[in-house]
Every structure is written in C-alpha cells, then in structure tokens.
Write an enzyme that holds these catalytic residues in place. Structure first.
Site: not given
Length: 875
Positions: A536, A541, A727, A731, A875
């Site tokens: 993740h 990110h 993602h 997520n 997010i």
C-alpha cells in the site's frame, strides 16, 4: 466540439505532425462568465484553528458582491498576435473586471458563484489563448472556469482553471491560465510559447526557502522529516532517500528549517498543525476531504477520547476477553468518558458536529459500522477456506505466488524446514511434491525475505512474532487449501547459529486446533504489516509522488500527457504529506498499529531496492509471480493459473481498458516514434523522473528509454493503473476485511506458548482469550479500526475512473470520443463483475463469509462501500 481557439487547417508533413494555422477573429464585445468558489471556514489550515472557527460559527469570509467590481481583473492574451515590445509574447488586452453575480448552469456544486464578464475583442488581440488574473481582494478564492461566448467563427472558449488565486501581494507575477487546447511543445502558437515556458519555471521554483501556503512550487526532498531527535533516541529514524543504504522515492519539498539537534533532519510541525503541512496549493484537499481527516484526528487521540475504555469490558483491563466483546464495538458502542480534552472540544464544537465526527449517538456511545466480513456470518472469517481466499480476493491479493521450486526461492536462506516437504506430500492426493509443482497446484504466501532481516530488532519491541511461509494447494473446485505454515525465528544465540523453525498444520480441535489458529494469526499479522507498508504505502503512495512532482515541473498544462495524467494525481501529495505528519513518522499512528513498529519504514525501504517500474504492469506482475502464463488462445493473451482469482480476473479487464484508452489518446497526438523522441517537455519529464524523483534507482537498466510510442503508452498505463485500480484494490477493503481485528490482526505480542506454562494451559482451555491476548490489544485495536475506517471511506467529492471533474477538460474531439468509449467499457466491466459474483461457479468471489468481490468495481456511492476505483490515490 467547436474549436475553442481558432479556425484550423490541418495538414501532415513527413513526420505526421499536426500543424495549426490560427487566424484572428473579428472585433466586438464578447460576453463571458467566471465561476469561482469562495473560501469557507471548512478549508482548514490546522486542527486547532478549525475547532475555534467552527465553534464560533463563522460564515463565508467573502460575499459574491465583494468580489464584483475592480477587485478582480482579467487580461486576455492573444493566441495569434505577438507583441514585439514584449519579447514576442502574445498581445495583452485591457483589464476586464467581474460583473455582478449571475445565475449559471456552470455552478454545479454548493458554494460556487458565477459572475458576468465583458471582453472587448479587437484585431490587436484576436482570439484569446490565455489570460492573466489579478486578485486585489484581501482573501483567496477558488477559480473554477472562465468561458467566453460566441467568439466570431469559433464559438465558445473554455478555460478550465480549478486553482486557488491568492491576493496579488503573494505573487511576483500575475497568475496565468490557458484555454483548454492541447499542444505538443513544437505546435504551441508562437504568442503563447513564452508564457508556457515561464509558467513551468514558476512551478519549478528555485529550490530555496520555506514554502508558503499560497505557493505552487513543486520540488523534491528526501524523507528527512520523520524524526524528532530533540525527544530522544526513541524518535530518531534513518533518512530515507539519497543513499545506497536507504534508497527511497522522493517526496515534495517543504523547506522547513533544520532540526536544532540534527541539521540533516527537517523540523516538524506541531501535531495540531498537521493539516497545514505544505503541499502546492492546488494539491491540498478540498474542505470536504479535510472534514474526513478532522474526524480521524479527533478519533485517533485514543488515549484522550477513550480513557480507561477497558473498564467497560469484563475481567481483563486492556484486553478483549472474547469475540463477543469485540462485536459490542459495532452493535452497542463504547461509552465516551468525559475528560479535559473532550470537554474543551465540546465547548468549541457544536454537539451535533461532534456526534457526526465521532459517530456517537445521543447517549455518547462511540460506534463503528459492522465490517462486511462479519455482516452475514460472524464466524466464517475463521475458516481455512476464507483464510486462503483472502489471498486471492482480500485486501492484499498481490503477494501470493505459484510455487516454482522447493525449497522455496530465497535471497537469504534457500533451506526450508524438512518437515514442510513431509506435511505437503501427505496432503497432495497421491501426487509427489515435484509433480504438484509441475502441474502448478502449489502456492505460497512468503513473508520470509521481507521480514527476516528486521525480525530480531522487531522482537525487541512490544511485538513478538515470526517470519512466516504458508503453503497451499489448489483444489478441484478452484479454492485453495492451506497445507502448512512455517514459523521462523532468528536463533537466540546469534545469526551464526542459523534459525529456529516450526511447522504447523491444519487442525480444528484441541490444542492442535488452537496452535493452528495462532499460526494463521501470525500469517495475518505478517501480511497486514507487509500490506500496509509495502503493497500500500510504498508501491502506490510513495512511488507515485515523484510522478506528480515531475509532471507539474516539466509538462505544461497544455501538454497532452499532462492532461492525461493530471486527474490521477489528485490529492496524492496532500494525503502523503498528512501521512508524514501523523502516520509514518516516528511514534506515528502506523508505528503504533502495525507489528514492525519503529522498523516500519526501514522495511519498506528495503523493499524499494527490489522495485521495478515495468513490473508494476498487472500482466508483468502476474507472470512474475507465476500466477499467469502467456497464452495466445486465452482472453487478453494470458491464462491465469487459478482461473477463479478475483483480483486478477477483474484487474486484467480494468488494465486492458486503461491501456486501450491510453493508446487511443496518445495515438491522437503522437503519430510515430519520432514525435515522442522530439517532444522536449516529455523527454525532460522522463529524465527528471528517473534522475531526481526515483534518483536512487536511476541507473537501473529496466527503465523505459521513452523513445517510442509503445513505451509512452505502457508507461502511462502503468502510472494510471497504480494510481487508480491498484490502489483501490488494496485500500478500500481495509475496513471491510480489517475492521474486525481477529480477521486481520496488525500486531502480535507473544510467541507460541511452551508446554507446561500458564499460557499453554489457557490455550488449551480458552482458545478465544488466548488468541486475543496474542494479537493487537484493545486500545490499539480501536485506534486501528478508526484509521482503516477513514482510509476505506469514499468522500462525497470523489472522482472515479472514467470520469472527469470538468466536461470541457479538452477541446479535441478525438480524445473526448475515446474517453466516452472508455467509460462505456467500464460500465460493461461493472456488469461482468455483477454477473460473476452471482454465479455460484466462482466460489472465491464470495467465499464462506458471503462477501462479493467488488474492490475493482469502478463506480461507488459515498462512504464505506467496499467498491469503487477513484482516479487517484486520494486517501
């Protein structure tokens, strides 16, 4: 769509370049409109000021009528006539001002205002291609769009702005916005070329000074802002990036002063100013998303919000005694105890807002929604079938591999516990281990290499855990069956003495069943930490942020690749900045709630050494893990080794839909490889991305050379896939699967008990209590639940794959048609997912918990839905 700037005559030279001839329009008065949004008190700059401002009930700080008049002026720039006295830049028109507010269909969301505008179009200016705006008011506003109507021979001209404009005193030059045309650098109308270059220079900045709230400067820095050495050694972490020992992607530079204790470390903001960490102004969250983070900020101060919460549970302070007590978190709630923090917040924040932020009822009970994994059946999560299914359709379905050899491949130690072979072959239905490998019947979830170098240090903290290997076999019905779990520890006398390994095998009853439950828990702990830190954080990110920075520094908003990628970068720098402040810093929420604790970022740093950009393509990833093989007779040319692999099945549909869209789009602007090679901005972008953004890996031979159209298409497809679908898949299932801690515990606090100890006796007599004493404790479970709830929730302003926030994002008809086709393809994929989830043939899509796989279902409603693919890592 009507051409928004000029009459075109299009021809092709030998390179296939699109040539544009612009002719000046006729003079006259042109009506237009400006749509903007006023700043609200909910555009937070810090938690502390937000509590004060909201508590005082402040209203909008700017009224529509205050913006009308001479406080805001626009000067349109000619796209056809150069000014010899101004370095051949496009000629500037006279300033025009906002007129009174008007009703307009262009105002699509609450808080937007439309103003009239009158532009005097004359032969000196001709057709506008850009405008300068000057804000002489005392406060900023969000400029959404500017539209000019009925340009003679051209129709409408749209300027898509979506940017905050601050008072003029904050800028050395007036802000510039371009019409929604798209140009390669060599095709830019000459009057706009200088403006195009200067805007990129402004966005790059000069690399010095502390960045201010209103700035839009994109620059690089290492992760040197995670430590607080003034607090002591406990809060010191390595600097990530810039060294061979700790390679890492770059983050956005903030330029804060160095720490007084260590000048190599950047000072940190006070915790209550976390929401005001610098990112370029247009990268900051909307007020809607800020409210979500404010909710987490309040919830996450667990030791203030829920003091002595354990007193509400039965016999063991700090522990859940059984699964039923955990269910109270969702079914009954937790009574908030009054304390100084709560009382001070309640004095400032209306009780209605506090209840919304904390999801409390009228009696003050903190409640969490019931996670999907226990909605239909409260115990099915604990079955072996569900344990295995979540490796294919859970929140981290990107780690499992088809076993290629035995002993298992390892960079650290190729040897396995010999008991593993025995246990495997006993459960292969007459096959030998080698035959099962040849027939692709064996699979492995292997966390040994990622974890083992750090395990000795991790086990000196409150964490006590193992590095795990889980072996599984493929059954005739397409589901996976666990065969054995290997639990590995460093030898207590030193690495030179090797390792200690123990093998656990499936069992339901008695002490063996209890030991098997604990072994599965250790696997889940390993996978939870690996998921959060590597699958993740690192692989979505962190690796995407350099692409955000390089794109804004090197590709003009007029560039086709900027227009293609820009929606997939929305809010990424903002959430990453917030993460550095609250989540991944020394002592942050992530270190508190995942097992590697202070070694968390070092573990992700080690994984970055093996990160390979081309392998982030889904087909390449599946092939590398042995989960797919090339097969010209199979759909998309790939045959899945496990046909019922929900993540891969849905992911490949999304991947190839993205690739088709990207191919259609790029082929509209690039007719051959030479156009890619000769695109100066594109080549600068790719060079900087490799050498600066991912500079620690710049010499790797696997980087695409960016010399062909195919390389460009593949690169952009990977970027969009990672930022959107990948993602989303890893997520938005965090709360549906991990919101119930026993299903995905993030920590373990003790090892398997030894015979003859009280802990072993408890394991024999009270399996649930022994398990709950081993995994995440009560308070940290509640903090973890709060965290994954926020991370799994869709904001009301989310923009999903196949959508754009502005319909007029380009004036080119070809890309608009290709994008419409892309949207229709995604709708077809949605229906395909619904149909497969309804077909009992595909057991892994629903599983024992009766939870359909929807994490790659493209659209979603607001909230905790367990589906939806936002365009970006937002997010």
């Amino acid at each position: 769509m009507a051409d928004a700037m000029a009459t075109k005559s299009v021809a092709s030279n030998e390179n296939g370049n699109k040539k544009m001839k612009c002719e000046a329009g006729e003079g006259g008065r042109i009506r237009g409109s400006v749509v903007l949004k006023k700043k609200k008190t909910t555009d937070f700059t810090s938690f502390a000021s937000t509590v004060r401002d909201v508590g005082r009930g402040l209203v909008d700080k700017v009224t529509g009528h205050e913006l009308a008049g001479k406080d805001v002026s626009l000067q349109f720039i000619s796209a056809v006539n150069e000014d010899p006295g101004n370095a051949l830049r496009g000629k500037l028109g006279k300033p025009v001002h906002l007129e009174d507010p008007v009703n307009s269909s262009a105002c699509s969301t609450p808080g937007e205002l439309a103003f009239g505008l009158t532009h005097h179009l004359d032969q000196e200016i001709g057709v506008p291609g850009a405008f300068l705006i000057r804000n002489n008011h005392h406060i900023e506003f969000f400029l959404k769009t500017v539209t000019l109507e009925d340009i003679p021979g051209h129709g409408q001209i749209h300027f898509v702005c979506n940017s905050w404009v601050y008072p003029a005193e904050h800028y050395t030059k007036d802000r510039i916005f371009f019409a929604n045309k798209t140009y390669l650098p060599s095709e830019t109308p000459a009057p706009l070329s200088k403006y195009r270059e200067e805007e990129l220079e402004n966005l790059r900045g000069d690399g010095t000074g502390e960045r201010k709230e209103w700035e839009r400067v994109y620059d690089y820095a290492c992760y040197n802002d995670l430590s607080e050495p003034q607090k002591g050694p406990k809060y010191v972490r390595p600097i990530l990036g810039g060294s061979s020992d700790y390679p890492y992607p770059r983050r956005g530079r903030t330029g804060r002063p160095p720490n007084k204790e260590d000048p190599n470390v950047e000072s940190r903001l006070p915790i209550l100013q976390s929401l005001s960490i610098y990112v370029p102004r247009d990268e900051r969250f909307s007020h809607i998303k800020f409210s979500d983070l404010l909710a987490f900020a309040v919830k996450s101060v667990a030791h203030f919000l829920i003091p002595a919460a354990e007193g509400q549970f039965d016999s063991t302070p700090g522990e859940f005694d059984n699964f039923q007590e955990i269910l109270k978190v969702y079914e009954g709630g937790i009574k908030l105890q009054k304390n100084q923090f709560i009382e001070s917040v309640m004095e400032s924040v209306p009780s209605e807002m506090l209840r919304e932020l904390l999801r409390t009822d009228s009696d003050g009970f903190l409640k969490f929604p019931k996670p999907q994994v226990i909605k239909e059946d409260k115990s099915a999560w604990s079955t072996d079938e569900e344990f295995a299914r979540e490796m294919l359709a859970g929140v981290d379905p990107v780690v499992i591999c088809c076993l290629q050899e035995f002993p298992c491949e390892s960079k650290l130690n190729p040897q396995n516990n010999p008991d593993m072979r025995v246990h495997i072959e006993e459960n292969l239905g007459g096959l030998t281990l080698d035959e099962a490998i040849e027939e692709k019947k064996l699979f492995i979830l292997d966390h040994y290499d990622a974890l083992m170098p750090f395990l000795r240090g991790i086990n000196t903290t409150s964490t006590k855990t193992y590095a795990t290997r889980t072996l599984l076999c493929l059954k005739e019905d397409g589901t996976l069956k666990p065969l054995a779990i290997e639990l590995i520890l460093p030898h207590p006398d030193g690495d030179e003495f090797g390792e200690i390994s123990r093998v656990c095998t499936p069992a339901e009853d008695g002490i063996e069943g209890s030991l098997w439950d604990l072994a599965k828990a250790y696997v889940s702990v390993n996978d939870s930490g690996y998921h959060q830190l590597i699958s993740h954080w690192l692989k979505t990110h962190a690796v995407i942020e350099p692409f955000v920075i390089a794109t804004n520094r090197q590709l003009s908003v007029l560039h086709p690749i900027h227009k293609l990628l820009h929606p997939h970068f929305r809010d990424t720098m903002s959430i990453n900045g917030f993460a550095r402040q609250i989540l991944i810093s020394a002592g942050g929420a992530l270190e508190m709630t995942v097992f590697p604790a202070k070694f968390s970022l070092e573990m992700s740093c080690a994984a970055y050494k093996d990160w390979v950009f081309p392998e982030q393509a889904l087909p390449a990833d599946l092939i590398k893990r042995g989960m797919a093989v090339e097969d010209a007779n199979s759909r998309h040319g790939l045959r899945l080794v496990i046909e019922d692999y929900p993540f891969a099945v849905d992911g490949l549909e999304i991947w190839f839909a993205i690739e088709t869209w990207v191919r259609d789009y790029c082929s509209f602007y690039y007719k051959n490889d030479e156009m890619v090679q000769e695109d100066t901005e594109l080549q600068s972008w790719w060079k900087e991305l490799r050498e600066e953004g991912h500079g620690d890996l710049k010499d790797k031979p696997w980087w695409p050379k960016m010399q062909s159209l195919d390389e460009l298409i593949q690169t952009c497809t990977i970027i969009i896939w990672v930022a959107s679908a990948l993602h989303a898949a890893i997520n938005f299932g965090q709360y549906p699967f991990g919101g119930y801690p026993p299903n995905r515990p993030a920590m373990s606090r003790r090892l398997l008990p030894k015979e003859g100890t009280p802990e072993y006796e408890e394991l024999e007599t009270n399996r649930e209590k022994a398990l709950l004493k081993t995994i995440t404790p009560q308070i940290l479970s509640l903090l973890g639940i709060s965290l994954v709830e926020i991370l799994s929730t869709h904001s009301p302003d989310e923009v999903y794959l196949g959508q754009r926030d502005t319909p007029e994002w380009t004036s080119d008809e070809g890309p608009l048609q290709a994008f419409e086709k892309f949207g229709k393809r995604l709708e077809e994929i949605e229906q395909r997912i619904i149909n497969m989830n309804s077909d009992g043939k595909w057991r892994n899509r629903v599983g024992p918990v009766r939870m359909p796989y929807t994490l790659l279902y493209p659209s979603s409603e607001v909230g905790l839905t367990g589906k939806g693919i936002p365009n970006s890592i937002s997010i």
